[in-house]
Design a protein around this motif. Structure first.
Motif, PDB file in Angstrom:
ATOM      1  N   LEU A   1      35.382  24.962  12.880  1.00 57.45           N
ATOM      2  CA  LEU A   1      35.542  23.537  12.515  1.00 57.45           C
ATOM      3  C   LEU A   1      36.133  23.107  13.990  1.00 57.45           C
ATOM      4  O   LEU A   1      36.299  21.700  14.123  1.00 57.45           O
ATOM      5  CB  LEU A   1      36.564  23.075  11.621  1.00 57.45           C
ATOM      6  CG  LEU A   1      35.943  23.433  10.085  1.00 57.45           C
ATOM      7  CD1 LEU A   1      36.987  23.108   9.224  1.00 57.45           C
ATOM      8  CD2 LEU A   1      34.561  23.297   9.822  1.00 57.45           C
ATOM      9  N   SER A   2      36.474  23.811  14.961  1.00 53.85           N
ATOM     10  CA  SER A   2      36.741  23.332  16.129  1.00 53.85           C
ATOM     11  C   SER A   2      36.376  24.470  17.261  1.00 53.85           C
ATOM     12  O   SER A   2      35.914  25.664  16.871  1.00 53.85           O
ATOM     13  CB  SER A   2      38.301  23.290  16.373  1.00 53.85           C
ATOM     14  OG  SER A   2      38.962  24.382  15.992  1.00 53.85           O
ATOM     15  N   SER A   3      36.553  24.261  18.535  1.00 54.54           N
ATOM     16  CA  SER A   3      36.297  25.415  19.507  1.00 54.54           C
ATOM     17  C   SER A   3      37.026  26.798  19.217  1.00 54.54           C
ATOM     18  O   SER A   3      38.217  26.726  18.842  1.00 54.54           O
ATOM     19  CB  SER A   3      36.408  24.684  20.783  1.00 54.54           C
ATOM     20  OG  SER A   3      36.651  25.986  21.844  1.00 54.54           O
ATOM     21  N   ARG A   4      36.319  27.737  19.261  1.00 57.78           N
ATOM     22  CA  ARG A   4      36.920  28.873  19.011  1.00 57.78           C
ATOM     23  C   ARG A   4      37.501  29.729  20.201  1.00 57.78           C
ATOM     24  O   ARG A   4      38.191  30.672  20.097  1.00 57.78           O
ATOM     25  CB  ARG A   4      35.878  30.063  18.393  1.00 57.78           C
ATOM     26  CG  ARG A   4      34.751  30.483  19.267  1.00 57.78           C
ATOM     27  CD  ARG A   4      33.522  31.022  18.620  1.00 57.78           C
ATOM     28  NE  ARG A   4      33.904  32.415  18.325  1.00 57.78           N
ATOM     29  CZ  ARG A   4      33.290  33.233  17.775  1.00 57.78           C
ATOM     30  NH1 ARG A   4      31.839  33.049  17.780  1.00 57.78           N
ATOM     31  NH2 ARG A   4      33.345  34.484  17.378  1.00 57.78           N
ATOM     32  N   TYR A   5      37.636  29.011  21.348  1.00 53.89           N
ATOM     33  CA  TYR A   5      37.906  29.364  22.577  1.00 53.89           C
ATOM     34  C   TYR A   5      39.292  28.603  22.888  1.00 53.89           C
ATOM     35  O   TYR A   5      40.255  29.137  23.240  1.00 53.89           O
ATOM     36  CB  TYR A   5      36.770  29.535  23.694  1.00 53.89           C
ATOM     37  CG  TYR A   5      35.696  30.344  23.254  1.00 53.89           C
ATOM     38  CD1 TYR A   5      35.858  31.669  23.723  1.00 53.89           C
ATOM     39  CD2 TYR A   5      34.515  29.677  22.805  1.00 53.89           C
ATOM     40  CE1 TYR A   5      34.953  32.439  23.430  1.00 53.89           C
ATOM     41  CE2 TYR A   5      33.406  30.634  22.625  1.00 53.89           C
ATOM     42  CZ  TYR A   5      33.733  32.040  22.851  1.00 53.89           C
ATOM     43  OH  TYR A   5      32.637  32.587  22.415  1.00 53.89           O
ATOM     44  N   HIS A   6      38.938  26.977  23.251  1.00 54.44           N
ATOM     45  CA  HIS A   6      39.972  26.177  23.559  1.00 54.44           C
ATOM     46  C   HIS A   6      39.792  25.127  22.947  1.00 54.44           C
ATOM     47  O   HIS A   6      39.316  24.000  23.405  1.00 54.44           O
ATOM     48  CB  HIS A   6      39.797  26.093  25.001  1.00 54.44           C
ATOM     49  CG  HIS A   6      39.826  27.146  26.137  1.00 54.44           C
ATOM     50  ND1 HIS A   6      40.879  27.992  26.413  1.00 54.44           N
ATOM     51  CD2 HIS A   6      38.757  27.777  26.748  1.00 54.44           C
ATOM     52  CE1 HIS A   6      40.614  28.929  27.139  1.00 54.44           C
ATOM     53  NE2 HIS A   6      39.171  29.049  27.467  1.00 54.44           N
ATOM     54  N   PRO A   7      40.550  24.953  21.836  1.00 53.50           N
ATOM     55  CA  PRO A   7      40.477  23.669  20.712  1.00 53.50           C
ATOM     56  C   PRO A   7      41.032  22.611  21.317  1.00 53.50           C
ATOM     57  O   PRO A   7      40.507  21.546  21.182  1.00 53.50           O
ATOM     58  CB  PRO A   7      40.960  24.301  19.711  1.00 53.50           C
ATOM     59  CG  PRO A   7      41.919  25.467  19.921  1.00 53.50           C
ATOM     60  CD  PRO A   7      41.351  26.178  20.814  1.00 53.50           C
ATOM     61  N   LEU A   8      42.389  22.712  22.149  1.00 55.44           N
ATOM     62  CA  LEU A   8      42.790  21.505  22.566  1.00 55.44           C
ATOM     63  C   LEU A   8      42.109  20.870  23.678  1.00 55.44           C
ATOM     64  O   LEU A   8      42.155  19.822  23.791  1.00 55.44           O
ATOM     65  CB  LEU A   8      44.296  21.746  22.790  1.00 55.44           C
ATOM     66  CG  LEU A   8      45.383  21.763  22.206  1.00 55.44           C
ATOM     67  CD1 LEU A   8      46.631  22.356  22.576  1.00 55.44           C
ATOM     68  CD2 LEU A   8      45.606  20.243  21.816  1.00 55.44           C
ATOM     69  N   GLN A   9      41.507  21.859  24.699  1.00 59.22           N
ATOM     70  CA  GLN A   9      40.689  21.379  25.598  1.00 59.22           C
ATOM     71  C   GLN A   9      39.475  20.559  25.188  1.00 59.22           C
ATOM     72  O   GLN A   9      39.095  19.447  25.874  1.00 59.22           O
ATOM     73  CB  GLN A   9      40.258  22.486  26.479  1.00 59.22           C
ATOM     74  CG  GLN A   9      41.666  23.048  27.523  1.00 59.22           C
ATOM     75  CD  GLN A   9      41.247  24.066  28.295  1.00 59.22           C
ATOM     76  OE1 GLN A   9      39.887  24.124  28.670  1.00 59.22           O
ATOM     77  NE2 GLN A   9      42.073  24.801  28.575  1.00 59.22           N
ATOM     78  N   GLU A  10      38.708  21.138  24.093  1.00 63.73           N
ATOM     79  CA  GLU A  10      37.574  20.501  23.648  1.00 63.73           C
ATOM     80  C   GLU A  10      38.013  19.316  23.014  1.00 63.73           C
ATOM     81  O   GLU A  10      37.322  18.217  23.158  1.00 63.73           O
ATOM     82  CB  GLU A  10      37.139  21.423  22.671  1.00 63.73           C
ATOM     83  CG  GLU A  10      35.947  20.675  21.755  1.00 63.73           C
ATOM     84  CD  GLU A  10      35.753  21.414  20.475  1.00 63.73           C
ATOM     85  OE1 GLU A  10      34.537  21.788  20.090  1.00 63.73           O
ATOM     86  OE2 GLU A  10      36.567  21.584  19.583  1.00 63.73           O
ATOM     87  N   ALA A  11      39.200  19.160  22.320  1.00 66.24           N
ATOM     88  CA  ALA A  11      39.695  17.690  21.568  1.00 66.24           C
ATOM     89  C   ALA A  11      39.865  16.831  22.718  1.00 66.24           C
ATOM     90  O   ALA A  11      39.435  15.759  22.679  1.00 66.24           O
ATOM     91  CB  ALA A  11      40.695  18.131  20.889  1.00 66.24           C
TER      92      ALA A  11
END
Length: 530
Positions: A26-36
């Motif tokens: 449901l979010s990036s599996r690598y860098h969820p904060l950066q993606e957000a």
């Protein structure tokens, strides 16, 4: 499906949905904060509310709320399991704990519609993974889009008519205390079929059939077809109007026989109606505007509700339903331009276009049609009809109303825009049963019923407050007068309505104070009519 919490590559907790077919993050599996951060940088919120479908990416919700602290972020989650999983995780729950974030579990279309009806103006974002996980999300998005369309119509109406509504209210208040409310007569025509008559071009072709059907149906006319029907010897049982402008009502005053016709209008309608139509024949419904809601509560003047969907036809349909109509038949409701015609004959708007034409700008339906982005759609008889986004919005409103109420609607306009979930029957094939005496008897009982309210002089209360504002403005200036407005709820609501054209746009303090000064001077002129 299984809901799993695991860590991303940069060691942040994330949510994964596991089904027999696939795994969905449901979010990036690598860098969820950066993606957000990247996604939120591309979201510019211009409305007071922002709706997010899907709690599954708390990082994005956190980022949006942090950049829009003055906005209310409403997060809808359709899965109770996902909701509980996120809130049970200390790190993820902190992401959605900001003061401007509101979390809602919504599982049904009805719950969604109820929520949307409580939000004044909003934009939205849907977590793309949710469209894959939950097949109903596409339907929800259609509901959201239709709601936004209706809100945009209401917003534009507010901007256009704010001043007019404020003036109408001040000049009509003492009459409104004498009128009856529509809520007193809900279901009074129970199980009687009603014909709602619009002012579309197809009305011209149905006059003879309407004369034959007159004794078999409750006849509800919108204001724009009232004058034409009267000139053709067809006297509506009920006329409903929502246009706050005087000119349409003045045009319809050519008909002098009002004794057995009921008139339904909202509480912010022009005061002229009370001087020409017997008070006993007028039924008010509550204006949805805040200023009237305040007055209604303070003075106990609830009149009842009628839906407003952008077109008076929408209000007429709701009126028929609330009065108890078993079936609602639509005549002259084309929602488009069959044969490139815009209105029926002798319609106020048609005549107004003629009057305003000249040698340089001759009247031509194509000049009118060119104002809107015209599109082709399918009509009831399968042919093509020209229409525009406004008409399609009204069509969407009717379709949504049918879904919500299960009302039975029969569309009798063969060349009109096709409306889903309505029946189409040739008008000459309708069964006829003479119930005219019953209809007239019910109307007489409504007209003869006494008004339960006493004559409360609300006008005096409001006028005295406005005079204080004007006096303070003339003596000390704008800043001192705003103190009086802020401290009086009626005055505050009244000025808010009058200032809609600026409040609904981006504005600075100087613009606001300038327009407030203009409204104070405007009200000073209005008071001279009392």
């Amino acid at each position: 499906m299984d809901i799993i919490t695991e860590n991303s590559k940069d060691n942040k907790p994330i949510i994964k949905i596991k089904t027999p077919q696939r795994e969905i993050y449901l979010s990036s599996r690598y860098h969820p904060l950066q993606e957000a951060e990247k996604i939120s940088n591309n979201i510019s919120i211009k409305t007071p509310y922002f709706l997010i479908i899907g709690l599954g990416n708390p990082y994005l919700i956190f980022s949006i709320s942090k950049k829009n602290t003055e906005k209310e972020i409403i997060v809808i989650e359709p899965s109770e399991e996902i909701f509980n999983t996120i809130l049970s995780n200390n790190y993820l729950s902190k992401m959605v704990s900001s003061h401007n974030i509101k979390l809602k579990i919504i599982k049904t279309e009805e719950e969604l519609k109820n929520l949307l009806s409580s939000i004044s103006y909003f934009e939205y974002y849907i977590n793309p993974q949710y469209k894959t996980i939950f097949t109903f999300i596409s339907t929800w998005e259609e509901i959201i889009k239709k709601t936004i369309q209706n809100l945009e119509i209401n917003r534009n109406t507010l901007k256009r008519f704010g001043n007019v509504w404020a003036k109408n209210l001040i000049l009509s208040l003492n009459y409104i205390t004498l009128t009856k409310g529509i809520k007193e007569f809900y279901d009074v025509f129970k199980n009687i079929n009603a014909i709602v008559i619009g002012a579309g071009p197809s009305l011209d072709n149905n006059l003879e059939e309407l004369r034959e059907l007159y004794n078999s149906f409750l006849i509800i006319s919108v204001d724009t077809s009232w004058g034409y029907l009267s000139s053709q010897g067809i006297k509506p049982d009920i006329v409903i109007t929502v246009d706050p402008q005087l000119k349409n009502f003045i045009y319809n005053l050519t008909s002098k026989d009002y004794k057995t016709t009921l008139f339904v209008c909202d509480t912010l309608y022009p005061p002229l109606i009370y001087k020409h139509i017997p008070i006993s024949n007028i039924l008010n419904f509550d204006s949805p505007l805040k200023v009237w809601q305040t007055i209604k509560e303070i003075y106990n003047l609830e009149k009842g509700t009628i839906e407003v969907g952008g077109s008076v036809v929408c209000s007429a349909i709701d009126l028929a339903y609330k009065l108890g109509a078993n079936k609602v038949l639509l005549v002259g409701v084309d929602l488009g331009y069959p044969n490139q015609k815009i209105y029926s004959k002798n319609n106020y708007y048609e005549l107004n276009n003629f009057v305003n034409s000249n040698i340089f700008l001759p009247y031509d339906p194509y000049n009118i049609l060119s104002k809107y982005p015209i599109v082709e759609k399918i009509s009831n008889n399968g042919s093509k009809i020209l229409t525009d986004p406004r008409m399609i919005t009204f069509k969407n409103w009717i379709e949504n109303y049918i879904t919500t109420t299960n009302i039975s609607i029969i569309n009798l306009s063969p060349n009109g825009l096709q409306i889903n979930n309505t029946q189409h029957i040739p008008i000459n094939a309708l069964p006829k049963k003479n119930i005219r005496d019953e209809i007239e008897k019910i109307k007489s009982s409504i007209i003869e019923k006494t008004n339960p309210h006493t004559n409360i002089n609300i006008t005096k209360d409001i006028v005295e407050t406005i005079k204080k504002v004007i006096d303070e403005y003339n003596k000390k200036g704008i800043f001192e007068s705003t103190t009086i407005i802020e401290n009086n709820i009626l005055a505050k609501n009244l000025f808010e309505i009058a200032l809609q054209d600026i409040l609904l746009d981006d504005y600075n303090e100087d613009q606001f104070l300038k327009e407030l000064s203009n409204r104070i001077r405007y009200f000073e002129k209005v008071l001279k009519y009392l």
